[in-house]
Enzyme design. Structure first.
Site, PDB file in Angstrom:
ATOM      1  N   PRO A  11       0.788  -1.226   0.000  1.00 26.36           N
ATOM      2  CG  PRO A  11      -0.167  -1.142   2.110  1.00 26.36           C
ATOM      3  CD  PRO A  11       0.496  -2.080   1.158  1.00 26.36           C
ATOM      4  CG  ASN A  12      -0.120   4.246   1.414  1.00 27.70           C
ATOM      5  OD1 ASN A  12      -1.126   4.825   1.025  1.00 27.70           O
ATOM      6  ND2 ASN A  12      -0.087   3.588   2.560  1.00 27.70           N
ATOM      7  NE  ARG A  19       4.041   6.359   1.588  1.00 30.65           N
ATOM      8  CZ  ARG A  19       4.403   5.158   1.978  1.00 30.65           C
ATOM      9  NH1 ARG A  19       5.009   4.350   1.143  1.00 30.65           N
ATOM     10  NH2 ARG A  19       4.160   4.755   3.189  1.00 30.65           N
ATOM     11  CE1 TYR A  24       9.142   4.780   2.554  1.00 31.02           C
ATOM     12  CE2 TYR A  24       7.604   6.623   2.785  1.00 31.02           C
ATOM     13  CZ  TYR A  24       8.110   5.415   3.244  1.00 31.02           C
ATOM     14  OH  TYR A  24       7.602   4.851   4.392  1.00 31.02           O
ATOM     15  CG  ASN A  75       8.542  -2.099  -0.033  1.00 33.60           C
ATOM     16  OD1 ASN A  75       8.054  -2.293   1.092  1.00 33.60           O
ATOM     17  ND2 ASN A  75       9.044  -0.937  -0.404  1.00 33.60           N
ATOM     18  CB  ALA A  78       1.685  -0.276   6.133  1.00 30.97           C
ATOM     19  CG  HIS A  81       5.623  -2.858   9.840  1.00 34.54           C
ATOM     20  ND1 HIS A  81       6.950  -3.208   9.822  1.00 34.54           N
ATOM     21  CD2 HIS A  81       5.517  -1.776   9.000  1.00 34.54           C
ATOM     22  CE1 HIS A  81       7.614  -2.367   9.030  1.00 34.54           C
ATOM     23  NE2 HIS A  81       6.764  -1.487   8.512  1.00 34.54           N
ATOM     24  CG  ASP A  88      -0.076 -17.859   7.037  1.00 37.01           C
ATOM     25  OD1 ASP A  88       0.974 -18.029   7.682  1.00 37.01           O
ATOM     26  OD2 ASP A  88      -1.206 -17.822   7.570  1.00 37.01           O
ATOM     27  CD  GLU A  99      11.065  -7.962   5.025  1.00 33.74           C
ATOM     28  OE1 GLU A  99      11.349  -9.119   5.442  1.00 33.74           O
ATOM     29  OE2 GLU A  99      10.668  -7.059   5.772  1.00 33.74           O
ATOM     30  CG  HIS A 101      11.440  -2.648   4.130  1.00 32.12           C
ATOM     31  ND1 HIS A 101      10.071  -2.621   4.050  1.00 32.12           N
ATOM     32  CD2 HIS A 101      11.779  -3.839   4.664  1.00 32.12           C
ATOM     33  CE1 HIS A 101       9.603  -3.760   4.537  1.00 32.12           C
ATOM     34  NE2 HIS A 101      10.613  -4.521   4.904  1.00 32.12           N
ATOM     35  CB  ILE A 102      12.310   2.720  -0.140  1.00 34.49           C
ATOM     36  CG1 ILE A 102      11.699   1.980  -1.339  1.00 34.49           C
ATOM     37  CG2 ILE A 102      12.995   4.013  -0.582  1.00 34.49           C
ATOM     38  CD1 ILE A 102      10.439   2.628  -1.893  1.00 34.49           C
ATOM     39  CB  SER A 103      12.738   4.198   4.683  1.00 31.79           C
ATOM     40  OG  SER A 103      11.788   3.301   5.251  1.00 31.79           O
ATOM     41  NE  ARG A 108      10.366   5.697   8.418  1.00 34.06           N
ATOM     42  CZ  ARG A 108       9.400   5.543   7.487  1.00 34.06           C
ATOM     43  NH1 ARG A 108       9.562   4.624   6.534  1.00 34.06           N
ATOM     44  NH2 ARG A 108       8.330   6.285   7.513  1.00 34.06           N
ATOM     45  NE  ARG A 112       7.431   3.785   9.804  1.00 30.80           N
ATOM     46  CZ  ARG A 112       6.299   3.944   9.122  1.00 30.80           C
ATOM     47  NH1 ARG A 112       5.897   3.003   8.292  1.00 30.80           N
ATOM     48  NH2 ARG A 112       5.578   5.040   9.272  1.00 30.80           N
TER      49      ARG A 112
END
Ligand code: DQA
Length: 147
Positions: A11-12, A19, A24, A75, A78, A81, A88, A99, A101-103, A108, A112
């Protein structure tokens, strides 16, 4: 064996580039796709990038990957978490999973710091900006090629 790598985004991330660019960056998901396609092509692989704001859709994409992909870069945003459902689903996938993550999520908020997806991931990248996706694709290519 398929040589397609799925790059799944939660999402997002459709708003990547608009954003919170201070976190990001200014590049978009289309830039991610282009960069990853170039890296994959050098190694004889191709990529398909998906983004969804809906948990069940991401689960469906992982199910599709069971037949259609040799590896997954994900990625989950949200859902990283919160989502046992995505964990599953990934546990039903036999190929390598990275996996990304950009940040740097560890720098943070504490919520997270925990990832359900890390329980399945073969590797985790965080804080490399969108370059992390390229590194993840490179690694998936090696793993899919047997190394
Ligand atoms: C993110 C980090 C997550 O905590 C966040 O919810 C995101 C993006 C990242 O790429 O840094 O949406 O996965």
């Amino acid at each position: 064996m398929t040589t397609t790598i799925y790059i799944l985004n939660g999402p997002n991330l459709n708003l990547l580039g608009q954003r919170q660019p201070e976190i990001y960056g200014h590049e978009t998901l289309a830039d991610v796709e282009r960069r990853c396609a170039e890296v994959a092509a050098e190694k004889g692989f191709s990529v398909r990038l998906f983004q969804s704001n809906h948990e069940g859709t991401i689960v469906d994409q992982i199910h599709e990957a069971r037949q259609a992909a040799c590896g997954i870069v994900i990625n989950p945003a949200a859902y990283t978490h919160t989502s046992v459902a995505i964990l599953d689903a990934l546990n039903t996938f036999e190929g390598p999973v990275i996996e990304c993550h950009i940040s740097n999520v560890h720098k943070r908020e504490s919520f997270r710091h925990h990832s359900y997806v890390s329980l399945r991931a073969d590797g985790v990248l965080a804080g490399f900006g969108i370059e992390g996706y390229e590194l993840a694709v490179r690694r998936i290519c090696s793993l899919c090629a047997g190394g």
